[in-house]
Design an enzyme around this catalytic site. Structure first.
Site, PDB file in Angstrom:
ATOM      1  N   HIS A   1       0.802  -1.228   0.000  1.00 36.88           N
ATOM      2  CA  HIS A   1       0.000   0.000   0.000  1.00 36.88           C
ATOM      3  C   HIS A   1       0.828   1.267   0.000  1.00 36.88           C
ATOM      4  O   HIS A   1       0.294   2.353  -0.173  1.00 36.88           O
ATOM      5  CB  HIS A   1      -0.924   0.047   1.218  1.00 36.88           C
ATOM      6  CG  HIS A   1      -0.224   0.421   2.486  1.00 36.88           C
ATOM      7  ND1 HIS A   1       0.610  -0.433   3.137  1.00 36.88           N
ATOM      8  CD2 HIS A   1      -0.221   1.567   3.198  1.00 36.88           C
ATOM      9  CE1 HIS A   1       1.092   0.163   4.214  1.00 36.88           C
ATOM     10  NE2 HIS A   1       0.612   1.376   4.274  1.00 36.88           N
TER      11      HIS A   1
HETATM   12  N1  UDP Z   1      -4.417  -4.982   8.404  1.00 37.56           N
HETATM   13  C1  UDP Z   1      -5.715  -5.457   8.502  1.00 37.56           C
HETATM   14  N2  UDP Z   1      -6.326  -5.893   7.345  1.00 37.56           N
HETATM   15  C2  UDP Z   1      -5.711  -5.882   6.138  1.00 37.56           C
HETATM   16  C3  UDP Z   1      -4.375  -5.401   6.069  1.00 37.56           C
HETATM   17  C4  UDP Z   1      -3.764  -4.934   7.214  1.00 37.56           C
HETATM   18  O1  UDP Z   1      -6.286  -5.498   9.581  1.00 37.56           O
HETATM   19  O2  UDP Z   1      -6.324  -6.287   5.143  1.00 37.56           O
HETATM   20  C5  UDP Z   1      -3.761  -4.493   9.639  1.00 37.56           C
HETATM   21  C6  UDP Z   1      -2.440  -5.139   9.923  1.00 37.56           C
HETATM   22  O3  UDP Z   1      -2.600  -6.367  10.581  1.00 37.56           O
HETATM   23  C7  UDP Z   1      -1.751  -4.084  10.775  1.00 37.56           C
HETATM   24  C8  UDP Z   1      -2.294  -2.794  10.207  1.00 37.56           C
HETATM   25  O4  UDP Z   1      -3.465  -3.133   9.472  1.00 37.56           O
HETATM   26  O5  UDP Z   1      -2.145  -4.174  12.124  1.00 37.56           O
HETATM   27  C9  UDP Z   1      -1.272  -2.182   9.315  1.00 37.56           C
HETATM   28  O6  UDP Z   1      -1.828  -1.148   8.630  1.00 37.56           O
HETATM   29  P1  UDP Z   1      -1.214  -0.581   7.279  1.00 37.56           P
HETATM   30  O7  UDP Z   1      -0.403  -1.635   6.630  1.00 37.56           O
HETATM   31  O8  UDP Z   1      -2.345   0.008   6.524  1.00 37.56           O
HETATM   32  O9  UDP Z   1      -0.310   0.630   7.782  1.00 37.56           O
HETATM   33  P2  UDP Z   1       1.198   0.766   8.292  1.00 37.56           P
HETATM   34  O10 UDP Z   1       1.409  -0.216   9.395  1.00 37.56           O
HETATM   35  O11 UDP Z   1       2.109   0.562   7.136  1.00 37.56           O
HETATM   36  O12 UDP Z   1       1.280   2.164   8.811  1.00 37.56           O
END
Ligand code: UDP
Length: 359
Positions: free
Chosen positions: A206
């Site tokens: 993403h």
């Molecule tokens: N996550 C979720 N469903 C999904 C993909 C990710 O619940 O389909 C959760 C994942 O387990 C983690 C969080 O979303 O806890 C991560 O979010 P994201 O990857 O959007 O953001 P980042 O961590 O890169 O800031």
């Protein structure tokens, strides 16, 4: 003590789920939540409030879908008026999104102390919007709560040190432990997707640097296509749009599904043979559930996982990138626990209470 918490994006809902559970059980704290609306789809927002029992936000600003500048500006305006109405003792923000920065800027100018959970992370890559958000937020915060020792070192290198900087551990670890048990008890996602444990890879993509460049995004899919296993890919709406707009070819072994709720996501993480991701949170969750991880970035904030051998970088434009999908990956070291003991949320609240008593 009254605290206003600002959330807006998926990873913040998960962090808030851990901390708000502790707030809710205490008589001495009242939490007022603002949802900025940064993530607004049902499966990127509502599902988390329902299944993780996060309190319903008292305010929903409905800001989302614009550019970084539009969103941040509108959020500051909305958060400022809530702060003027609520007059809290502190404002709590998580991580590194536009909602984090908007909350911090609105509060600091009203002299409301800012508490930053997940302070001190650095990628040293200023082309990432997240790096800008986290640096600026750290520099206006009154209480900087880091998830690890690396955060303390990064802040010290920028001249931020003292009693206001505390390594509380990672609130995402609290969430992974708590909801990991729920996932094993209640999730049927493996059956629904007809997946056998350890027979599939789990991927997420993403990050703007990967989604906005066609060549780079195509290389990522070419890499996933080399996997000997099915790759399950719960697809972020931004990536879905880019795949369609830029006509990216998706290989046959990649199984695209809608974004998942956290409980099903945790279940898929726990039983994957390998996790491939550009997410900050998912890199750590791979380690929390002791699954090897390949990270689709040029650098990472979570450097200790590289050192411990749980995570490896696969930079999409690097020479050996495609070969990385044909190697096998083993588990890393158990020598130390860099993210605390799963009690970070309690430490967050204790630190905020101490801050409030001192003001
Ligand atoms: N996550 C979720 N469903 C999904 C993909 C990710 O619940 O389909 C959760 C994942 O387990 C983690 C969080 O979303 O806890 C991560 O979010 P994201 O990857 O959007 O953001 P980042 O961590 O890169 O800031």
């Amino acid at each position: 003590m009254k605290i206003v918490t600002v959330v807006g994006a998926r990873p913040q809902f998960i962090k808030a789920a851990a901390v708000s559970r502790v707030f809710a059980g205490r008589q001495d704290c009242a939490e007022v939540m603002i949802h900025t609306g940064q993530h607004f789809d049902a499966n990127m927002s509502d599902v988390f409030f329902q299944e993780l029992e996060i309190p319903k936000p008292a305010y929903h600003l409905g800001v989302g879908g614009g550019t970084h500048g539009q969103n941040t500006g509108r959020m500051i305006e909305g958060i400022e008026s809530v702060l003027l109405e609520q007059r809290p003792d502190a404002l709590l923000v998580y991580g590194d999104t536009d909602s984090t920065l908007a909350g911090a800027l609105a509060a600091v100018k009203l002299h409301v102390p800012v508490v930053h959970v997940e302070a001190g992370l650095r990628s040293f890559n200023l082309r990432m919007p997240e790096e800008i958000n986290r640096r600026l937020t750290d520099h206006v915060s009154s209480l900087l709560l880091t998830p690890n020792e690396q955060g303390i070192r990064n802040l010290a290198a920028e001249g931020i040190c003292g009693a206001q900087v505390i390594n509380v551990g990672d609130v995402m670890y609290d969430a992974a432990l708590h909801f990991g048990i729920t996932a094993e008890q209640t999730s049927s996602i493996l059956e629904q997707l007809h997946l056998a444990p350890s027979a599939y890879w789990l991927a997420t993509i993403h990050r703007q640097e990967n989604t906005d460049d066609r060549l780079r995004l195509q290389r990522i899919f070419d890499g996933l296509g080399r996997a000997a296993a099915t790759v399950v890919l719960p697809l972020h709406p931004r990536t879905r749009k880019r795949i369609a707009d830029m006509a990216v070819q998706v290989p046959g072994n990649v199984r695209i599904i809608e974004p998942l709720g956290y409980i099903d996501m945790v279940m898929l993480e726990k039983h994957a043979a390998l996790i491939v991701t550009d997410s900050g949170g998912v890199q750590k969750e791979a380690y929390f559930h002791r699954v090897p991880c390949l990270t689709l970035r040029d650098e990472t904030e979570w450097v200790e996982l590289l050192d411990m051998g749980w995570n490896r970088l696969a930079a999409p434009m690097s020479e050996g990138f495609l070969d990385a999908f044909e190697l096998s990956y083993s588990k890393g070291s158990e020598d130390h626990q860099p993210y605390g003991s799963g009690q970070a949320s309690l430490a967050v609240i204790k630190a905020i209470l101490t801050l409030a008593q001192g003001n």
